[in-house]
Design an enzyme around this catalytic site. Sequence first.
Site, short mmCIF file in Angstrom:
data_model
loop_
_atom_site.label_atom_id
_atom_site.label_comp_id
_atom_site.label_asym_id
_atom_site.label_seq_id
_atom_site.Cartn_x
_atom_site.Cartn_y
_atom_site.Cartn_z
N LYS A 47 2.79 4.52 8.09
CA LYS A 47 1.94 4.35 9.26
C LYS A 47 1.50 2.90 9.45
O LYS A 47 1.09 2.51 10.52
CB LYS A 47 0.66 5.19 9.12
CG LYS A 47 0.86 6.66 8.91
CD LYS A 47 -0.53 7.30 8.59
CE LYS A 47 -0.36 8.66 8.02
NZ LYS A 47 -1.64 9.18 7.47
N GLY A 48 1.58 2.14 8.34
CA GLY A 48 0.96 0.80 8.36
C GLY A 48 1.44 -0.12 9.45
O GLY A 48 0.67 -0.91 10.00
N GLU A 103 7.89 -3.89 9.33
CA GLU A 103 6.93 -3.52 8.27
C GLU A 103 5.62 -4.28 8.47
O GLU A 103 5.60 -5.36 9.06
CB GLU A 103 7.51 -3.89 6.90
CG GLU A 103 7.98 -2.70 6.10
CD GLU A 103 6.86 -1.80 5.59
OE1 GLU A 103 5.81 -1.66 6.25
OE2 GLU A 103 7.04 -1.20 4.53
N ASP A 107 4.13 -6.07 -0.48
CA ASP A 107 3.22 -6.28 -1.61
C ASP A 107 4.10 -6.36 -2.87
O ASP A 107 4.60 -7.43 -3.21
CB ASP A 107 2.22 -5.12 -1.65
CG ASP A 107 1.05 -5.37 -2.59
OD1 ASP A 107 1.28 -5.97 -3.64
OD2 ASP A 107 -0.07 -4.97 -2.28
N LYS A 135 2.69 -10.75 0.68
CA LYS A 135 1.95 -11.19 -0.52
C LYS A 135 2.99 -11.69 -1.52
O LYS A 135 3.37 -10.96 -2.45
CB LYS A 135 1.21 -10.00 -1.14
CG LYS A 135 -0.08 -9.63 -0.47
CD LYS A 135 -0.78 -8.63 -1.38
CE LYS A 135 -1.98 -8.00 -0.74
NZ LYS A 135 -2.59 -6.97 -1.60
N PHE A 156 -7.02 -7.64 -1.20
CA PHE A 156 -6.86 -6.30 -0.62
C PHE A 156 -7.21 -6.36 0.86
O PHE A 156 -8.37 -6.46 1.22
CB PHE A 156 -7.76 -5.30 -1.35
CG PHE A 156 -7.28 -3.88 -1.16
CD1 PHE A 156 -7.11 -3.34 0.12
CD2 PHE A 156 -6.97 -3.07 -2.25
CE1 PHE A 156 -6.66 -2.05 0.30
CE2 PHE A 156 -6.52 -1.77 -2.07
CZ PHE A 156 -6.36 -1.26 -0.80
N VAL A 157 -6.17 -6.35 1.71
CA VAL A 157 -6.40 -6.51 3.14
C VAL A 157 -6.26 -5.17 3.87
O VAL A 157 -5.44 -4.33 3.50
CB VAL A 157 -5.46 -7.56 3.76
CG1 VAL A 157 -5.87 -8.96 3.37
CG2 VAL A 157 -4.00 -7.30 3.41
N ASP A 163 -4.37 0.11 5.59
CA ASP A 163 -5.46 1.02 5.22
C ASP A 163 -5.90 0.86 3.78
O ASP A 163 -5.21 0.28 2.95
CB ASP A 163 -5.00 2.47 5.39
CG ASP A 163 -4.00 2.88 4.30
OD1 ASP A 163 -3.02 2.14 4.08
OD2 ASP A 163 -4.20 3.93 3.64
N ARG A 169 -7.61 1.42 9.35
CA ARG A 169 -6.39 1.03 10.09
C ARG A 169 -6.74 0.54 11.49
O ARG A 169 -6.04 -0.29 12.05
CB ARG A 169 -5.44 2.22 10.22
CG ARG A 169 -4.80 2.69 8.93
CD ARG A 169 -3.67 3.66 9.27
NE ARG A 169 -3.30 4.49 8.13
CZ ARG A 169 -2.41 4.16 7.20
NH1 ARG A 169 -1.80 3.00 7.26
NH2 ARG A 169 -2.12 4.99 6.22
C1 PRP Z 1 2.17 0.35 2.47
C2 PRP Z 1 2.68 -0.62 3.53
C3 PRP Z 1 4.10 -0.87 3.12
C4 PRP Z 1 4.05 -0.75 1.61
C5 PRP Z 1 4.06 -2.10 0.99
O1 PRP Z 1 2.58 1.64 2.81
O2 PRP Z 1 2.58 -0.07 4.81
O3 PRP Z 1 4.98 0.07 3.65
O4 PRP Z 1 2.81 -0.08 1.28
O5 PRP Z 1 3.86 -2.03 -0.39
P1 PRP Z 1 4.95 -2.42 -1.47
O6 PRP Z 1 5.56 -3.73 -1.04
O7 PRP Z 1 4.13 -2.57 -2.74
O8 PRP Z 1 5.94 -1.33 -1.58
P2 PRP Z 1 1.95 2.98 2.20
O9 PRP Z 1 2.93 3.55 1.23
O10 PRP Z 1 0.57 2.71 1.70
O11 PRP Z 1 1.91 3.93 3.47
P3 PRP Z 1 1.24 3.64 4.91
O12 PRP Z 1 2.14 2.63 5.61
O13 PRP Z 1 1.27 4.96 5.57
O14 PRP Z 1 -0.14 3.09 4.69
#
Ligand code: PRP
Length: 183
Positions: A47-48, A103, A107, A135, A156-157, A163, A169
């Site tokens: 969803k991000g 994306e 992270d 990051k 932590f953003v 989220d 969000r």
């Molecule tokens: C978050 C973000 C990226 C991912 C990045 O998604 O939206 O897709 O983590 O992290 P990484 O580089 O450590 O893999 P999340 O799995 O939290 O789902 P969301 O998008 O629904 O919040």
Amino acid sequence: MRITTEKNDIDSVLFSEEQIRTRLEQIAEVLTEEYRDKNPIVVCILKGASFFYVDLCRKLRFPIFMDFISVSSYGASAQSSGVVRIVKDMDKNITGRHVLIVEDIIDSGLTLKYLKELFASRKPASIKTVCFLDKSDCHQCEVVADYCGFSIPNRFVVGYGLDYSDYYRNLPYIGVLKPEVYE
Ligand code: PRP
């Protein structure tokens, strides 16, 4: 988890609405040059990426096919599990098509690495990635976005789609979350 109010929980604004808008326009211009004749499938990683995706798509001056995939690697945790789960796959067959993955953040990089490998196995004409935040100090694998909004420090953003435990969000800016909220 102690979520109270935006005013209490956000330590500082990292990128304002205005800064986000300006950077988005720059990225959209570059993408328009690259994709104007390619009729790409532009994929939102739910969803991000939702806010970034919608704002970006409406600035692209070429035909696109919009599609969505929902993956989760964090669940309710602040740490990546490293295991990426497909919650909802795309509708469109990408074989032979140009694909642009959108994306919100890299992270650990594990999610994007997994997605690039998954998409590559489906034999598209090309795959590129555009990521709003990176990051770069936190990567746990080799992964690079072809286009990036901002490189950020290890904070932590939240906001603009990002989220903590599905909250924040809807903030219109990127904010730094106070550690006491998630520690
Ligand atoms: C978050 C973000 C990226 C991912 C990045 O998604 O939206 O897709 O983590 O992290 P990484 O580089 O450590 O893999 P999340 O799995 O939290 O789902 P969301 O998008 O629904 O919040």
